[in-house]
Design an enzyme around this catalytic site. Structure first.
Site, short mmCIF file in Angstrom:
data_model
loop_
_atom_site.label_atom_id
_atom_site.label_comp_id
_atom_site.label_asym_id
_atom_site.label_seq_id
_atom_site.Cartn_x
_atom_site.Cartn_y
_atom_site.Cartn_z
N HIS A 18 -6.41 -2.25 5.49
CA HIS A 18 -7.76 -2.29 4.91
C HIS A 18 -8.81 -1.80 5.91
O HIS A 18 -9.96 -2.21 5.86
CB HIS A 18 -8.09 -3.69 4.37
CG HIS A 18 -7.25 -4.05 3.19
ND1 HIS A 18 -7.55 -3.67 1.91
CD2 HIS A 18 -6.07 -4.72 3.10
CE1 HIS A 18 -6.62 -4.11 1.07
NE2 HIS A 18 -5.70 -4.75 1.77
N ASP A 154 -2.49 6.44 2.44
CA ASP A 154 -1.20 6.66 1.79
C ASP A 154 -0.94 8.14 1.54
O ASP A 154 0.13 8.66 1.86
CB ASP A 154 -1.15 5.90 0.46
CG ASP A 154 -1.30 4.40 0.66
OD1 ASP A 154 -1.36 3.95 1.82
OD2 ASP A 154 -1.38 3.68 -0.35
C1 GLA Z 1 -3.42 0.69 -0.15
C2 GLA Z 1 -4.41 1.85 -0.16
C3 GLA Z 1 -4.69 2.36 1.25
C4 GLA Z 1 -5.06 1.21 2.20
C5 GLA Z 1 -4.07 0.04 2.06
C6 GLA Z 1 -4.50 -1.17 2.85
O1 GLA Z 1 -2.17 1.13 0.27
O2 GLA Z 1 -3.93 2.91 -0.96
O3 GLA Z 1 -5.70 3.33 1.22
O4 GLA Z 1 -6.37 0.79 1.99
O5 GLA Z 1 -3.89 -0.35 0.72
O6 GLA Z 1 -4.47 -0.92 4.21
#
Ligand code: GLA
Length: 367
Positions: A18, A154
């Site tokens: 996060h 991601d």
């Molecule tokens: C999900 C979101 C990412 C990131 C994570 C928490 O995977 O897609 O962008 O914010 O949560 O770290």
């Protein structure tokens, strides 16, 4: 026409949870669990995809992309919309989606579907766009079309994954570097809690707004900050009296988590696995108590992992609200780790955790 196959890996995040949408630092790594689209091109501008796990076929027209409908076809459809904005030529296709990546388990199955879709839809291979711009186009598809205001981590990891290193990303400068893991001394082991993950996307968007509220309050108090990335511990505590209790908890997590990313990178470079373990434990506690995105199941998996000899580091990975933990385990201890955690978790929760050692993998491309 010939059959083509594109693949896109999932990812784990070693640390930096996060922090991406707060312009901070993350340390993800692409893994050898992946999603594939096998397809033939057509000249009718129709995209027809079958998801093999659910045996469900959905379709859309490249020239008539309507509003999102709340199903998985929103991901390829949203990506098609963003690729059109980027001026990338696309073709219709008939394809099937298969995956060795558990869906909705916090291992980036959504980003894998987005990036694989971008490759499949693009008339040219690789897609004629800078890889970082491709990751951002896929993120925009998720933000604007699917409606989850996710950060870039991601999609970045799915595009840039390396078989030899995790990736340290500065989410503001968009600069990244490889960080080698001491894999001869510690394997990466994933424990999937297999607990239902309802309301994850609305809770995710709420967390993001809470962070933005803190930034606005600090700006109103005269601090020159654009994101929580610019906030340090002393500044935050100076303003603690006019921040609401939820906001202060969220911000304390983000500020310290950014520091932990840098500390983990340093510990990994020194081969200090016990140091990594302490930082993972602090990250997990912070996500549980301050950011409030862990779950009883994830907490149980971490507690059980901590009791196994040869386990160096354990924490929840990804957005949370269910999903997986990531663990660094001595190679000779992996079997015992899997057996002990599986049995202990079954006894506590009645759930059948999926525990697997994974390897690092290269980013998306033709299979
Ligand atoms: C999900 C979101 C990412 C990131 C994570 C928490 O995977 O897609 O962008 O914010 O949560 O770290």
């Amino acid at each position: 026409m010939t059959e083509l196959v594109v693949r896109a890996p999932g990812r784990v995040n070693l640390i930096g949870e996060h922090t991406d949408y707060n312009d901070g630092f993350v340390l993800p790594a692409a893994i050898d669990r992946e999603l594939r689209i096998s397809y033939r091109r057509t000249d009718d501008r129709r995209v027809v995809l079958t998801r093999l796990d659910e045996d469900e076929t959905l379709a859309f027209d490249l020239d008539a992309i309507g509003p999102s409908g709340g199903s998985w076809i929103d991901y390829p459809q949203g990506v098609a919309r963003e690729l059109a904005v980027e001026g990338i030529a696309m073709t219709g296709l008939r394809g099937t989606i298969s995956s060795t990546l558990p869906i909705s388990s916090g291992l980036s199955s959504s980003a894998a579907l987005e990036v694989a879709s971008a490759w499949a839809l693009s008339a040219q291979h690789p897609p004629p766009i800078d890889p970082m711009a491709l990751a951002k186009a896929c993120q925009r598809a998720e933000n604007r079309y699917v409606g989850v205001r996710s950060g870039l981590m991601d999609q970045f990891a799915v595009v840039f994954g390396r078989p030899d290193a995790a990736l340290l990303l500065d989410c503001r400068a968009l600069l990244h570097e490889g960080v080698r893991l001491p894999l001869e001394r510690a394997r990466l082991v994933i424990c999937d809690s297999r607990a239902p993950r309802d309301l994850a996307s609305s809770a995710y968007n709420t967390r993001r707004s809470e962070c933005e509220d803190v930034v606005r309050t600090l700006q109103a108090a005269g601090e020159p900050v654009a994101a929580l990335r610019d906030v340090d511990g002393p500044m935050l505590e100076r303003h603690a009296h006019h921040l609401d209790p939820i906001g202060i908890r969220r911000a304390r997590h983000v500020v310290r988590e950014n520091e932990r990313v840098r500390a983990v990178v340093e510990a990994l470079r020194k081969g200090d696995l016990l140091g990594v373990g302490r930082l993972f434990a602090a990250s997990h506690r912070s996500l549980r108590d301050l950011y409030e995105v862990s779950s009883p199941e994830l907490d149980a998996l971490v507690t059980l992992a901590e009791a196994v000899p040869g386990m160096f580091a354990s924490r929840m990975t990804g957005a949370g609200f269910g999903g997986c933990t990531i663990n660094l385990v001595a190679p000779e201890a992996v079997d015992r780790f899997a057996a002990d955690v599986h049995a202990g978790y079954l006894a506590r929760t009645g759930l059948d955790a999926d525990i697997q050692a994974v390897s690092l993998a290269t980013g998306a491309g033709m299979a």
